[in-house]
Design a protein around this motif. Sequence first.
Motif, mmCIF file in Angstrom:
data_model
loop_
_atom_site.group_PDB
_atom_site.id
_atom_site.type_symbol
_atom_site.label_atom_id
_atom_site.label_comp_id
_atom_site.label_asym_id
_atom_site.label_seq_id
_atom_site.Cartn_x
_atom_site.Cartn_y
_atom_site.Cartn_z
ATOM 1 N N LEU A 167 -7.089 11.669 -0.526
ATOM 2 C CA LEU A 167 -8.290 11.044 0.014
ATOM 3 C C LEU A 167 -8.044 9.574 0.326
ATOM 4 O O LEU A 167 -8.403 9.086 1.404
ATOM 5 N N SER A 168 -7.418 8.850 -0.608
ATOM 6 C CA SER A 168 -7.142 7.428 -0.390
ATOM 7 C C SER A 168 -6.256 7.224 0.836
ATOM 8 O O SER A 168 -6.464 6.291 1.623
ATOM 9 N N LYS A 169 -5.270 8.104 1.009
ATOM 10 C CA LYS A 169 -4.373 8.004 2.160
ATOM 11 C C LYS A 169 -5.141 8.207 3.461
ATOM 12 O O LYS A 169 -4.977 7.440 4.427
ATOM 13 N N ARG A 170 -6.007 9.224 3.505
ATOM 14 C CA ARG A 170 -6.777 9.481 4.734
ATOM 15 C C ARG A 170 -7.694 8.310 5.075
ATOM 16 O O ARG A 170 -7.820 7.927 6.242
ATOM 17 N N GLY B 166 -11.100 3.312 -0.858
ATOM 18 C CA GLY B 166 -11.886 4.316 -1.564
ATOM 19 C C GLY B 166 -12.186 3.972 -3.000
ATOM 20 O O GLY B 166 -12.953 4.662 -3.668
ATOM 21 N N GLY B 167 -11.579 2.908 -3.549
ATOM 22 C CA GLY B 167 -11.851 2.501 -4.910
ATOM 23 C C GLY B 167 -11.574 3.607 -5.914
ATOM 24 O O GLY B 167 -12.405 3.901 -6.762
ATOM 25 N N GLN B 168 -10.385 4.214 -5.851
ATOM 26 C CA GLN B 168 -10.099 5.375 -6.686
ATOM 27 C C GLN B 168 -9.162 5.097 -7.859
ATOM 28 O O GLN B 168 -9.187 5.809 -8.861
ATOM 29 N N PRO C 111 0.830 -1.211 0.000
ATOM 30 C CA PRO C 111 0.000 0.000 0.000
ATOM 31 C C PRO C 111 0.863 1.260 0.000
ATOM 32 O O PRO C 111 1.774 1.412 0.819
ATOM 33 N N ALA C 112 0.571 2.149 -0.941
ATOM 34 C CA ALA C 112 1.380 3.362 -1.092
ATOM 35 C C ALA C 112 0.581 4.418 -1.822
ATOM 36 O O ALA C 112 -0.406 4.124 -2.505
ATOM 37 N N VAL C 113 0.989 5.659 -1.647
ATOM 38 C CA VAL C 113 0.468 6.768 -2.453
ATOM 39 C C VAL C 113 1.664 7.425 -3.133
ATOM 40 O O VAL C 113 2.528 8.003 -2.487
ATOM 41 N N ARG C 114 1.719 7.317 -4.441
ATOM 42 C CA ARG C 114 2.851 7.848 -5.192
ATOM 43 C C ARG C 114 2.353 8.395 -6.522
ATOM 44 O O ARG C 114 1.418 7.861 -7.114
ATOM 45 N N MET C 115 2.989 9.442 -7.006
ATOM 46 C CA MET C 115 2.651 9.966 -8.323
ATOM 47 C C MET C 115 3.844 10.710 -8.917
ATOM 48 O O MET C 115 4.790 11.073 -8.201
ATOM 49 N N VAL C 116 3.803 10.928 -10.214
ATOM 50 C CA VAL C 116 4.833 11.696 -10.903
ATOM 51 C C VAL C 116 4.501 13.183 -10.804
ATOM 52 O O VAL C 116 3.379 13.567 -10.471
ATOM 53 N N LEU D 193 -7.268 5.171 4.343
ATOM 54 C CA LEU D 193 -6.480 4.042 4.834
ATOM 55 C C LEU D 193 -5.990 4.278 6.252
ATOM 56 O O LEU D 193 -6.080 3.393 7.117
ATOM 57 N N GLN D 194 -5.499 5.479 6.521
ATOM 58 C CA GLN D 194 -4.929 5.750 7.843
ATOM 59 C C GLN D 194 -5.985 5.811 8.941
ATOM 60 O O GLN D 194 -5.731 5.446 10.078
ATOM 61 N N THR D 195 -7.189 6.267 8.598
ATOM 62 C CA THR D 195 -8.261 6.337 9.596
ATOM 63 C C THR D 195 -9.089 5.065 9.645
ATOM 64 O O THR D 195 -9.980 4.937 10.476
ATOM 65 N N ARG D 196 -8.805 4.138 8.720
ATOM 66 C CA ARG D 196 -9.552 2.876 8.614
ATOM 67 C C ARG D 196 -11.048 3.115 8.452
ATOM 68 O O ARG D 196 -11.883 2.356 8.919
ATOM 69 N N SER D 197 -11.376 4.209 7.778
ATOM 70 C CA SER D 197 -12.782 4.548 7.586
ATOM 71 C C SER D 197 -13.412 3.640 6.546
ATOM 72 O O SER D 197 -12.815 3.322 5.523
ATOM 73 N N ILE D 198 -14.652 3.198 6.824
ATOM 74 C CA ILE D 198 -15.387 2.411 5.840
ATOM 75 C C ILE D 198 -16.491 3.246 5.197
ATOM 76 O O ILE D 198 -17.298 2.748 4.422
ATOM 77 N N LYS D 199 -16.530 4.547 5.501
ATOM 78 C CA LYS D 199 -17.559 5.404 4.915
ATOM 79 C C LYS D 199 -17.196 5.766 3.480
ATOM 80 O O LYS D 199 -16.062 6.070 3.167
ATOM 81 N N ARG D 200 -18.175 5.701 2.612
ATOM 82 C CA ARG D 200 -17.988 6.061 1.223
ATOM 83 C C ARG D 200 -19.119 7.003 0.830
ATOM 84 O O ARG D 200 -19.835 7.519 1.663
#
Length: 438
Positions: A330-333, A283-285, A256-261, A335-342
């Motif tokens: 958004l995806s990072k938040r 988040g299915g992003q 699991p990671a968040v990375r971009m160019v 994952l870190q908060t373990r939120s299941i809300k969508r």
Amino acid sequence: MYEKPVLIVGAGPTGLTLALELARRSVPFRLIESAATPFEGSRGKGIQPRTLEIFDDLGVIDQILAAGALYPKFRFHAGPLSLRAGSLDPAKKPTESVPYPNLWMVAQARTEAILRDRLYALGGRAEFATALQTFTNNADNVEATLSTGETLRASYLIGCDGGKSTVRKTLGLLLEGEGLDEKPMVVADVEVEGLNHQDWHIWPLTEVGALALCPLPNTPFFQLTAKIPAENIEPAVYKATGHRVTRVAWSSVYQPAVRMVNRFRIGRVFLAGDAAHVHPPTGGQGLNTGIQDAYNLGWKLSHVIRGGPASLIDTYESERLPIAAAVLGLSKRLLQTRSIKRGDATNQLALHYRTSPLSSGDAYGTLRPGDRMPDARLDDGTRLFDHLRGTHATELATPDGTCILIRPDGYIAHIGRTRFPEYGGEPTHLVTSSIPHH
């Protein structure tokens, strides 16, 4: 030397969407894929409402809806106890402005198959077992060498070749960001004895941490996610849950990671999808953002190839790079908060291009230039989305004299009194109607 206007590298959801956008505009291309056969797994199974609208425009929405289902409710297990809870995204009814309000689950392999079939119907195809080896990014073309021994000259090359992108590496661009978990995750499609297919089963407190089995619609499989060795799935699942895995159809390991160019384009070479930004599954992003990259780039590239101003494709990076950054955050938040809300936070309906140079004019109610244009019931009983479907731009002329120019990708280009008989290289489709004052 073989020549085509566009070379697309990677035949996943992003590359297929881009190929469809070019095919329906009769722009020649080649779509190559290094894998010998189509992808077989469930990886990106969540299709967001905005992507469903794109699939409506591309002519595949009926097949996508038939192949999938709403997300199931969670069922948490702890020893002999079992508790059913809510779902990721409670079901909502369609509205006048949002015809596809729900997160829809379709195994990624099935989504890709539907897109391939549509591409074939339009006269295109994906070439498997054909890899990009290297390319030269010239001032007026791109010269590429393929694993088949061919050399190809293209006006543009688009890297849709995933997180390990050859195109990105050849450009010298880095995926910058951070890992979010030291321990890798396994995702797999498995058959399991003794589990109902109505619930998303979760064991939150096993020796290996949380383990989840999500039923995949219209298949006998569950999608397994857990921090267990890929080679040890069967005994690890049995030890954690007491249920036997009878078949592992596909598996993959990811960190699991968040990375971009920091750039989506260098010269005549572009990046889209996971080649440009890598998302955790929360988040299915990921799949959805890649499809929308392609949907943004496709009409612009077609217009430029037909002789339109080259500056139009400069807006691909300026529009999509900040979107990718926001979605990664958004995806990072989540994952870190373990939120299941969508829901509204993840459905991508509110993403906009308000600061784009392609957006101009004034507000109309709650609508702003750069916003996604909502659906609406028109005076003649038709729906606005019925008029937007296709490769053209659409101008909605309201009885109060306001003109709303809608881009080929469904976003508002201009609101005002100005008429635009042509936009994006196509004659503008004119619709006259009152609409709800959003």
